[in-house]
Design a protein around this motif. Structure first.
Motif, PDB file in Angstrom:
ATOM      1  N   TYR A  73       3.859   1.983  -3.522  1.00 48.81           N
ATOM      2  CA  TYR A  73       4.405   3.467  -3.742  1.00 48.81           C
ATOM      3  C   TYR A  73       3.512   4.375  -4.146  1.00 48.81           C
ATOM      4  O   TYR A  73       2.959   4.254  -5.116  1.00 48.81           O
ATOM      5  CB  TYR A  73       5.726   3.460  -4.377  1.00 48.81           C
ATOM      6  N   SER A 130      -1.403   1.735   3.990  1.00 48.00           N
ATOM      7  CA  SER A 130      -0.559   0.620   3.636  1.00 48.00           C
ATOM      8  C   SER A 130      -1.225  -0.702   3.846  1.00 48.00           C
ATOM      9  O   SER A 130      -0.996  -1.679   3.028  1.00 48.00           O
ATOM     10  CB  SER A 130       0.776   0.816   4.225  1.00 48.00           C
ATOM     11  N   CYS A 135       7.508  -6.904  -3.483  1.00 46.25           N
ATOM     12  CA  CYS A 135       8.225  -5.688  -3.438  1.00 46.25           C
ATOM     13  C   CYS A 135       8.065  -5.238  -1.901  1.00 46.25           C
ATOM     14  O   CYS A 135       8.845  -4.865  -1.387  1.00 46.25           O
ATOM     15  CB  CYS A 135       8.011  -4.582  -4.477  1.00 46.25           C
ATOM     16  N   HIS A 136       6.568  -5.405  -1.565  1.00 49.30           N
ATOM     17  CA  HIS A 136       6.148  -4.910  -0.094  1.00 49.30           C
ATOM     18  C   HIS A 136       6.889  -5.646   0.938  1.00 49.30           C
ATOM     19  O   HIS A 136       7.732  -5.194   1.624  1.00 49.30           O
ATOM     20  CB  HIS A 136       4.663  -5.060   0.074  1.00 49.30           C
ATOM     21  N   TRP A 189       9.770  -7.503   0.644  1.00 51.38           N
ATOM     22  CA  TRP A 189      11.117  -7.505   0.581  1.00 51.38           C
ATOM     23  C   TRP A 189      11.469  -5.852   0.696  1.00 51.38           C
ATOM     24  O   TRP A 189      12.735  -5.333   0.580  1.00 51.38           O
ATOM     25  CB  TRP A 189      11.848  -8.295  -0.567  1.00 51.38           C
ATOM     26  N   ASN A 190      10.615  -5.011   1.006  1.00 49.96           N
ATOM     27  CA  ASN A 190      10.820  -3.542   1.084  1.00 49.96           C
ATOM     28  C   ASN A 190      11.756  -2.858   0.098  1.00 49.96           C
ATOM     29  O   ASN A 190      12.594  -2.275   0.297  1.00 49.96           O
ATOM     30  CB  ASN A 190      11.473  -3.292   2.577  1.00 49.96           C
ATOM     31  N   SER A 212      12.615  -0.689  -3.015  1.00 49.57           N
ATOM     32  CA  SER A 212      12.174   0.737  -3.727  1.00 49.57           C
ATOM     33  C   SER A 212      11.736   0.408  -5.303  1.00 49.57           C
ATOM     34  O   SER A 212      12.065  -0.448  -5.788  1.00 49.57           O
ATOM     35  CB  SER A 212      13.403   1.483  -3.611  1.00 49.57           C
TER      36      SER A 212
END
Length: 462
Positions: A6, A113, A337-338, A340-341, A343
């Motif tokens: 992010y 990304s 985290c990427h 599993w998307n 936040s």
């Protein structure tokens, strides 16, 4: 120095700066960088030197032997230094454009990304491999210590409590593993001073021992046997001088953050590293010639001075592994985290459980691999390919992106595009050739060399 995928614009308002600093992970591959902007240019020199000088130092003399001798290796090293220093300036320049605080942010701002994802994977793999080299290094130094204590007992009978399969897991579980669980490991930054002193002691010791009476060396190469042999030294050079992941966090902590001020830090630190690596490799190789070991310290007959170096290196390695693990775990967590998307807020749910699970799996896998890999040269040859990515490929993509983003074609944009092409071409060529050579060496098999203290025993059971 947030490794999540992010950008600063995507952080919600309710996500406070205090929370961000609380979970801020280590991105430097050998040092922990403070968050306060109070680092002077000469303070940055110490941090960069500590980041660059590491396990590759012990493998440098052997790399000189493989490449065809001192002259050939020094010429290749001098040529590569131009690109190593150039990559540092490219990264610093790109970090100024978006006020980036770490390597991932630089790649993200320049490459998007997809580039960030590739960078996170590369950093995770690099840290994983480096952790393996640390455990192999521990095994080598412990056997040298045991030979000094009782050479006959270790070399002939090799009791179970002195075997690497016992001593490394036990000491690692007791010392390393507990240091890997904390969310923040700021206290380990004080160990970097011991690490720097131990490296300086080893360099000085190897240099001095060359001028003292010693047995005649083996054959000393004056040129490579085959011209392709010159590439054998490149992975070690890339692995040893790879401080690029650490440089941006160091730069972001400077009290006077300007490229002009930081250029003094870059030139001074690289100069010190060149002196240390070249002196270590030259005097070490000329002392032993073809009899050199993958780990230079294992080539010496154990004495009081060598054992001091061994113990200093053991202490440094035990405290440095958690730092590399922390960096790799941060990259692994960002990948999780990427995929599993998640936040920023969602990533904090079950964070402790995820951290503990990743730590245990990381530690056990590196430990198992280290027990069955015979020497650090094998791992370093593969890590050199990844290090080439940090030195050539990612900086090349960044400077290329700067050129093509220019609306109007100017000489600056054309130079940027040209530099990008040169760096990408060099990175692709070096990574490809060294990776193939690493595979061929692994397929042929590298015999496990005995420590010097065991060479007089004919019934060795190592």
């Amino acid at each position: 120095m947030n490794v999540n995928t992010y950008s600063s614009e995507q952080i919600p308002p309710e996500y406070s700066e205090e929370q961000e600093q609380e979970q801020e992970p280590l991105l430097g591959d050998k040092v922990r960088i403070a968050t306060n902007n109070d680092t002077s240019w000469y303070g940055a020199v110490l941090l960069i030197v500590n980041a660059a000088l590491g396990a590759g130092l012990l493998n440098f003399p052997y790399a000189y032997h493989e490449a065809g001798g001192v002259l050939v290796a020094i010429l290749i090293q001098t040529f590569l230094m131009v690109f190593v220093v150039g990559a540092l300036f490219i990264l610093v320049y790109c970090s100024d454009l978006q006020n980036s605080k770490n390597y991932q942010e630089v790649v993200h701002s320049m490459c998007g990304s997809v580039g960030l994802l590739c960078c996170s994977i590369a950093i995770t793999l690099y840290c994983f491999g480096t952790c393996i080299t640390f455990l192999i290094l521990l095994a080598d130094q412990w056997q040298e210590f045991f030979i000094f204590i009782n050479a006959k007992l270790y070399c002939v009978t090799n009791p179970w409590y002195m075997h690497r399969i016992f001593i490394i897991p036990v000491t690692s579980f007791i010392i390393i593993l507990p240091l890997c669980f904390p969310k923040k490991i700021d206290f380990l930054k004080y160990a970097s001073g011991i690490g720097t002193l131990s490296i300086l002691y080893i360099v000085g010791l190897v240099s001095i021992k060359y001028f003292l009476p010693h047995p005649p060396p083996g054959h000393i190469n004056k040129k490579p046997v085959y011209w392709m042999d010159v590439f054998y030294v490149i992975p070690t050079i890339c692995f040893s001088y790879q401080c690029h992941v650490s440089v941006i966090p160091i730069y972001s902590c400077m009290s006077k953050r300007t490229m002009k001020e930081f250029s003094k830090s870059i030139f001074a630190s690289i100069f010190l590293c060149v002196i240390a690596y070249t002196g270590m490799a030259t005097f070490g190789y000329l002392t032993f010639g073809a009899l050199i070991n993958n780990d230079i310290l294992l080539s010496y007959e154990p004495d009081d001075y060598i054992i001091v170096a061994v113990l200093l290196l053991i202490i440094k390695t035990y405290t440095t592994y958690p730092l590399l693990h922390f960096c790799g775990r941060a990259g692994l967590d960002s990948l999780w985290c990427h995929f599993w998307n998640l936040s920023v807020q969602d990533s904090q749910v079950k964070e402790a459980q995820r951290r503990v699970t990743m730590t245990i799996l990381w530690f056990l896998s590196t430990l198992i691999l280290a027990l069955f890999i015979p020497n650090i040269g094998i791992v370093i040859s593969f890590l050199g390919c990844l290090a080439a990515g940090f030195i050539f490929i990612f900086p090349g993509i960044c400077i290329f992106q700067i050129g093509i983003r220019e609306i109007e074609s100017t000489w600056k944009s054309q130079v940027s595009i040209l530099l990008g092409i040169i760096y990408l071409s060099m990175g692709a060529f070096i990574s490809g050739v060294t990776f193939c050579q690493s595979i061929l060496k692994d397929v042929k098999g590298i015999p496990t060399e005995l420590p010097s203290g065991c060479k007089n025993f004919t019934t060795t059971t190592i």
